[in-house]
Design a protein around this motif. Structure first.
Motif, PDB file in Angstrom:
ATOM      1  N   UNK A 350      -7.435  45.629  13.369  1.00 10.11           N
ATOM      2  CA  UNK A 350      -8.611  45.497  13.739  1.00 10.11           C
ATOM      3  C   UNK A 350      -8.767  45.450  15.102  1.00 10.11           C
ATOM      4  N   UNK A 351      -7.787  45.153  15.953  1.00  9.40           N
ATOM      5  CA  UNK A 351      -7.432  45.167  17.420  1.00  9.40           C
ATOM      6  C   UNK A 351      -7.317  46.411  18.273  1.00  9.40           C
ATOM      7  N   UNK A 352      -8.216  46.793  18.863  1.00  9.48           N
ATOM      8  CA  UNK A 352      -8.182  48.374  19.454  1.00  9.48           C
ATOM      9  C   UNK A 352      -8.212  47.913  20.942  1.00  9.48           C
ATOM     10  N   UNK A 353      -6.839  47.843  21.563  1.00 12.85           N
ATOM     11  CA  UNK A 353      -6.388  47.332  22.754  1.00 12.85           C
ATOM     12  C   UNK A 353      -5.093  48.088  22.956  1.00 12.85           C
ATOM     13  N   UNK A 354      -4.850  48.107  24.197  1.00 11.93           N
ATOM     14  CA  UNK A 354      -3.404  48.473  24.809  1.00 11.93           C
ATOM     15  C   UNK A 354      -2.471  47.527  24.694  1.00 11.93           C
ATOM     16  N   UNK A 355      -2.155  46.895  23.483  1.00 12.85           N
ATOM     17  CA  UNK A 355      -1.364  45.598  23.728  1.00 12.85           C
ATOM     18  C   UNK A 355      -0.267  45.832  22.519  1.00 12.85           C
ATOM     19  N   UNK A 356      -0.056  46.989  22.085  1.00 10.61           N
ATOM     20  CA  UNK A 356       1.265  46.944  21.175  1.00 10.61           C
ATOM     21  C   UNK A 356       2.338  48.184  21.603  1.00 10.61           C
ATOM     22  N   UNK A 357       3.502  48.113  20.816  1.00 11.83           N
ATOM     23  CA  UNK A 357       4.495  49.137  21.093  1.00 11.83           C
ATOM     24  C   UNK A 357       4.232  50.049  20.047  1.00 11.83           C
ATOM     25  N   UNK A 358       4.975  51.292  20.114  1.00 14.63           N
ATOM     26  CA  UNK A 358       5.004  52.244  18.959  1.00 14.63           C
ATOM     27  C   UNK A 358       5.102  52.005  17.754  1.00 14.63           C
ATOM     28  N   UNK A 359       5.520  50.794  17.323  1.00 16.87           N
ATOM     29  CA  UNK A 359       5.864  50.272  15.724  1.00 16.87           C
ATOM     30  C   UNK A 359       4.749  49.482  15.478  1.00 16.87           C
ATOM     31  N   UNK A 360       3.594  49.173  16.519  1.00 17.15           N
ATOM     32  CA  UNK A 360       2.554  48.279  16.314  1.00 17.15           C
ATOM     33  C   UNK A 360       2.848  46.628  16.422  1.00 17.15           C
ATOM     34  N   UNK A 361       3.851  46.354  17.197  1.00 20.45           N
ATOM     35  CA  UNK A 361       4.281  45.166  17.256  1.00 20.45           C
ATOM     36  C   UNK A 361       3.492  44.684  18.782  1.00 20.45           C
ATOM     37  N   UNK A 362       3.216  43.507  18.815  1.00 20.05           N
ATOM     38  CA  UNK A 362       2.335  43.002  20.171  1.00 20.05           C
ATOM     39  C   UNK A 362       3.576  43.078  21.263  1.00 20.05           C
ATOM     40  N   UNK A 363       2.941  43.691  22.596  1.00 21.57           N
ATOM     41  CA  UNK A 363       3.636  43.680  23.768  1.00 21.57           C
ATOM     42  C   UNK A 363       3.055  42.376  24.469  1.00 21.57           C
ATOM     43  N   UNK A 364       3.925  41.298  24.547  1.00 26.73           N
ATOM     44  CA  UNK A 364       3.352  40.002  25.115  1.00 26.73           C
ATOM     45  C   UNK A 364       4.484  39.634  25.950  1.00 26.73           C
ATOM     46  N   UNK A 365       4.205  38.348  26.777  1.00 28.81           N
ATOM     47  CA  UNK A 365       4.912  37.448  27.702  1.00 28.81           C
ATOM     48  C   UNK A 365       4.469  36.129  27.109  1.00 28.81           C
ATOM     49  N   UNK A 366       5.399  35.612  26.259  1.00 26.55           N
ATOM     50  CA  UNK A 366       4.878  34.069  25.681  1.00 26.55           C
ATOM     51  C   UNK A 366       3.354  34.107  25.225  1.00 26.55           C
ATOM     52  N   UNK A 367       2.952  35.257  24.464  1.00 28.13           N
ATOM     53  CA  UNK A 367       1.792  35.397  23.955  1.00 28.13           C
ATOM     54  C   UNK A 367       0.554  35.904  24.691  1.00 28.13           C
ATOM     55  N   UNK A 368       1.181  36.014  26.059  1.00 23.96           N
ATOM     56  CA  UNK A 368      -0.009  36.725  27.095  1.00 23.96           C
ATOM     57  C   UNK A 368       0.263  38.306  26.894  1.00 23.96           C
ATOM     58  N   UNK A 369      -0.845  38.928  26.488  1.00 23.45           N
ATOM     59  CA  UNK A 369      -0.665  40.540  26.273  1.00 23.45           C
ATOM     60  C   UNK A 369      -0.578  41.235  27.440  1.00 23.45           C
ATOM     61  N   UNK A 370       0.063  42.493  27.105  1.00 19.78           N
ATOM     62  CA  UNK A 370      -0.129  43.650  28.114  1.00 19.78           C
ATOM     63  C   UNK A 370      -1.550  43.897  28.566  1.00 19.78           C
TER      64      UNK A 370
END
Length: 435
Positions: A350-370
Motif C-alpha cells: 500500500x505504500x508507494x514510496x522510494x523506501x524499499x530495497x529490491x526485496x521489498x524490505x524497508x530501507x531505514x535508519x532507526x525507522x527513519x526511511x530513505x
C-alpha cells in the motif's frame, strides 16, 4: 467520501501505533491513527487460544501503565494484552479511527506530503508512519503442494487442537510459537513431530531472576544488530503454564518426536535435514553461555543470589536425537496435518514510496526511511534487540516522534528579514580566514 488533512498519518493501531500516538500527543503534533480492524486486532484474532505473552507483565508493557489484571510476575493472555493496549490508548484519548483500511499512500508531486487513499476517502498528510509491525504476511515455505491431501495452516491461523484433522501433526519451526503449539497438541493426545531449526534457548529464569532481567542487566536488549549469521535465529522461550524453560529433551520425553528441518516433500514422504543434533547442541551452548555470563555478573557485582547448579544438568539426549529420522511417510505415520510456525514477511504494497530495497524490505535508519517524510515502526532490530517487543517499540516511537518534531521545526522556520534578489550581489565579500 471526503478529504481530510492531518500532520502525521499513522497506519496501524497495534502496540506500535499506540506508542507513536502517545509520543506525538505529548509533543502536541496533530496526527491520526487508522486501523482497519480493532486496536491490537492481531493479538485478539491472529493468535492461538491459549497464547500468553512470553515475558512477565512487569517487563512486557509500556513504561507508563501496569497491567490491571495481571500480577507483575504473571504472563498476560492475548486478550489481556489487547485490552491493555486499548486501555492505554484511551488514557490519552488517542485519535484512532478503527474500521478504516488504508489502500494506498503516494508521495505528492510538486508539493510536500502524501496522499492516502482509504476506505473512508482521501487524506493528506505531511508525514506517514507505517506502524503495521513485522507480522504482516504469514510465510509458508513451498514444500508441500496444496493438493497433497494434508491439512496445512500457518501458526497465525491455528487456534486449538480441535481445529485440525484427526491424527498426528507435524509442527515446523522451533521458536516460541512452534514449541508451545507442539506441546499443546501432544497434551491433547495427538502424535506430534516437531521440526527443529537453529534457535536460541535462554533459561526462563536463573538464580531468582527471569531471563528478560538477565538480558537487561547484561545489556543484551540494547544490542544494535544480531550476531553475524544469526539474523533469523528464533528464540525458544515460553510463558505458558506460568513460564518455563524450553527444553527439547523434555518435549521428546513427553512423546514429541524431534526431527531436523523440513527440507522437501515427495510422494507423501517428508525429508528432513541432518541438522537436528547440531541445532540442539547450539541451542544448549546458547543456554549455557547465558548462565556463564549471569554467574560472572553476580560475582563481579558481589550480589547475594541463590546458586542453581541443577540448571546446568541437561540430561541424556532422547533417542529421536541420537537416531534422528531423515524421512517420514506421513500417511503411514498417521500424520494428517502440518502447522507451519515459520514466521512472517512484511507487506507494504500500500505504500508507494522510494523506501524499499529490491526485496521489498524497508530501507531505514532507526525507522527513519530513505524517503523523507516516511517512517517505519515496530520492525525487528529497528534500533536494538528489543525493538519488536511492547516496551522496545515505545522507545523507538519516542525517537521517531523527536525526529518528526525536529523536521517540523525546520519546515516552520522563516527568516526574520526575507532576502531579496539583489542582496547577494550588493553584499561585500568577507576576507578569508587567515588571509
Amino acid at each position: 467520501m471526503s478529504t481530510q488533512d492531518t500532520e502525521v498519518l499513522i497506519v496501524g493501531a497495534g502496540q506500535a501505533g499506540v506508542a507513536m500516538s502517545e509520543h506525538l500527543t505529548g509533543r502536541g503534533v496533530p496526527h491520526l491513527v487508522l486501523e482497519r480492524h480493532r486496536i491490537a486486532e492481531r493479538w485478539r484474532t491472529e493468535r492461538w487460544d491459549s497464547l500468553v505473552a512470553n515475558g512477565p507483565a512487569w517487563h512486557d508493557r509500556f513504561p507508563g501503565m501496569e497491567f490491571a489484571d495481571v500480577g507483575p510476575d504473571g504472563f498476560a493472555t492475548k486478550e489481556q494484552v489487547a485490552d491493555y493496549l486499548a486501555a492505554y490508548a484511551e488514557r490519552f484519548d488517542a485519535p484512532i479511527r478503527t474500521g478504516v483500511e488504508v489502500t494506498a499512500v503516494r508521495k505528492n508531486e510538486g508539493r510536500p506530503g502524501f496522499t492516502a487513499e482509504t476506505s473512508i476517502g482521501t487524506m493528506q498528510a505531511r508525514y506517514v508512519v507505517a506502524a503495521t509491525g513485522p507480522f504482516q504476511k504469514p510465510v509458508i515455505p513451498a514444500v508441500v503442494p496444496e493438493g497433497s491431501g494434508l491439512t496445512q495452516m500457518h501458526s497465525s491461523s491455528y487456534r486449538n487442537p480441535g481445529q485440525l484433522s484427526e491424527g498426528g501433526v507435524l509442527v515446523v519451526g522451533a521458536g516460541s510459537s512452534g514449541v508451545q503449539i507442539a506441546a499443546e497438541l501432544q497434551d491433547a493426545g495427538r502424535q506430534t513431530y516437531l521440526a527443529v531449526g537453529p534457535h536460541d534457548r535462554p533459561p526462563r529464569s536463573y538464580r531468582g531472576r527471569d531471563f528478560v532481567w538477565w538480558l537487561g542487566v547484561l545489556n543484551k536488549w540494547e544490542a544494535s544488530a544480531p550476531p553475524q549469521g544469526a539474523e533469523h535465529v528464533t528464540i525458544a522461550v515460553s510463558g505458558a503454564r506460568g513460564g518455563h524453560t524450553v527444553d527439547f529433551r523434555d518435549l521428546a520425553h513427553s512423546g514429541i518426536t524431534l526431527v531436523g528441518r523440513a527440507n522437501s516433500f515427495q510422494d507423501g514422504v517428508m525429508h528432513f535435514g541432518a541438522d537436528l543434533v547440531e541445532n540442539i547442541a547450539r541451542g544448549d551452548a546458547n543456554y549455557l553461555a547465558l548462565l556463564d555470563e549471569a554467574d560472572e555478573y553476580i560475582a563481579r557485582n558481589g550480589l547475594d543470589m541463590p546458586e542453581e547448579p541443577e540448571a546446568r544438568h541437561l540430561g541424556a539426549s532422547p533417542d529421536c536425537v541420537e537416531h534422528p529420522l531423515r524421512e517420514l511417510d506421513l500417511a503411514a505415520a498417521g500424520v494428517n496435518s502440518i502447522v507451519w510456525a515459520t514466521g512472517f514477511s512484511v507487506d507494504y504494497g500500500w505504500l508507494h514510496a522510494d523506501a524499499f530495497d529490491e526485496n521489498g524490505k524497508p530501507v531505514h535508519q532507526r525507522g527513519v526511511s530513505a524517503e523523507p517524510g516516511v517512517y517505519f515502526l515496530g520492525l525487528p532490530w529497528q534500533s536494538r534487540r528489543g525493538s519488536s517487543f511492547i516496551w522496545g517499540v515505545w522507545h523507538d516511537a519516542k525517537y521517531l516522534a523527536d525526529h518528526i518534531a525536529i523536521q517540523r521545526d525546520y519546515s516552520a522556520y522563516r527568516p526574520s528579514v526575507p532576502p531579496t534578489a539583489g542582496d547577494a550581489a550588493a553584499r561585500p565579500v568577507s576576507a578569508s580566514v587567515g588571509a
